[in-house]
Design a protein around this motif. Sequence first.
Motif, mmCIF file in Angstrom:
data_model
loop_
_atom_site.group_PDB
_atom_site.id
_atom_site.type_symbol
_atom_site.label_atom_id
_atom_site.label_comp_id
_atom_site.label_asym_id
_atom_site.label_seq_id
_atom_site.Cartn_x
_atom_site.Cartn_y
_atom_site.Cartn_z
ATOM 1 N N THR A 71 -26.982 28.437 46.129
ATOM 2 C CA THR A 71 -26.293 27.248 45.772
ATOM 3 C C THR A 71 -27.284 26.119 44.967
ATOM 4 O O THR A 71 -28.469 26.269 45.337
ATOM 5 C CB THR A 71 -25.499 26.801 47.118
ATOM 6 O OG1 THR A 71 -26.573 25.945 47.897
ATOM 7 C CG2 THR A 71 -24.934 27.477 47.694
ATOM 8 N N GLY A 103 -21.802 27.612 45.196
ATOM 9 C CA GLY A 103 -21.426 26.631 45.679
ATOM 10 C C GLY A 103 -22.654 25.523 45.274
ATOM 11 O O GLY A 103 -23.437 25.634 44.574
ATOM 12 N N PHE A 256 -17.807 31.177 51.235
ATOM 13 C CA PHE A 256 -18.408 30.970 50.044
ATOM 14 C C PHE A 256 -17.508 31.622 48.996
ATOM 15 O O PHE A 256 -17.480 31.486 47.774
ATOM 16 C CB PHE A 256 -19.787 31.235 49.788
ATOM 17 C CG PHE A 256 -20.820 30.267 50.298
ATOM 18 C CD1 PHE A 256 -20.970 29.198 49.672
ATOM 19 C CD2 PHE A 256 -21.298 30.478 51.565
ATOM 20 C CE1 PHE A 256 -22.010 28.297 49.952
ATOM 21 C CE2 PHE A 256 -22.172 29.753 52.075
ATOM 22 C CZ PHE A 256 -22.275 28.443 51.416
#
Length: 301
Positions: A71, A103, A256
């Motif tokens: 992420t 993310g 996710f």
Amino acid sequence: MNYFDPHIHMVSRTTDDYQNMADAGIIGVIEPAFWQGQPRTSVGSFVDYYDMLVGWERFRASQFGIIHYCTMGLNPKESNDIALAEEVMKLLPRYLAKEGVVGVGEIGFDDITPNEERFMAEQIQLAKQLSLPVLVHTPHRDKLTGTERTIAMIKEIGIDENMVLIDHLNEQTLPLVLETECWRGHSIYPNTKMSEPRMVKLLQQYGTEKMVINSAADWGVSDPLKVPKTAQAMRDASFSEQDISLVTFENPINFFAQSGRISVEEVSRPAIDQTQRWLDNSALRGQEPVVETDTTKVDQD
């Protein structure tokens, strides 16, 4: 059983850690962008670090049979350097579009300053705009206040709570998150944060829905094997294999998966080919390369 660690900082770990993780059944990880222990002083330092997360580190993990995602975000500790933080914010949309990025994170609070709040809000807005999940770091100090303010900001900004995972929870803060639709993250540590026995008690009390565990292993005193160790603690406490798999594999991936870039079906142990190189560099230092065919991989599994 296969395991997935959705919060681990592998740039701080050795190849021995990768090997030990693979031997313990960890087949996938997510590495959130974070503070590296010393403040960065230029935007170029962030560029090199972000490039490493989507490049060398993704390759290095594959060399040991682990699939690597990450992420991207501006961490709270470095949000207080306003000029630098504003430059980093300009970078993030480009990196959030890259392969393997699932993310925005980890973002949140450290000292709970106005600057931290500003850049946390901007990154939540960015995640909302890009339809990406958000990983939120709750502070080590004054965790209750930080968690309360985090939840308030999520509601004020109006992001779907199902798109947010609030991490580093404990017995005091988990009940607050249970009142929302956010996912519930717990970092299992050797001496602080959350232990395996405490985590088992929370799972016995509150169940497994949206519950996520991770090692958050980094350059400090930490343990990259805490996910399989917690699985064993659950097993010893008579949790079913289905519940163990839910907490240590399916839940984190399904959170996710809202990015559209990861799924339970696609997370599998990659065949190892240590003859490969990344920008002409190898993770080996004179060792005999391990090369698996698909057939060899199936036989070893």
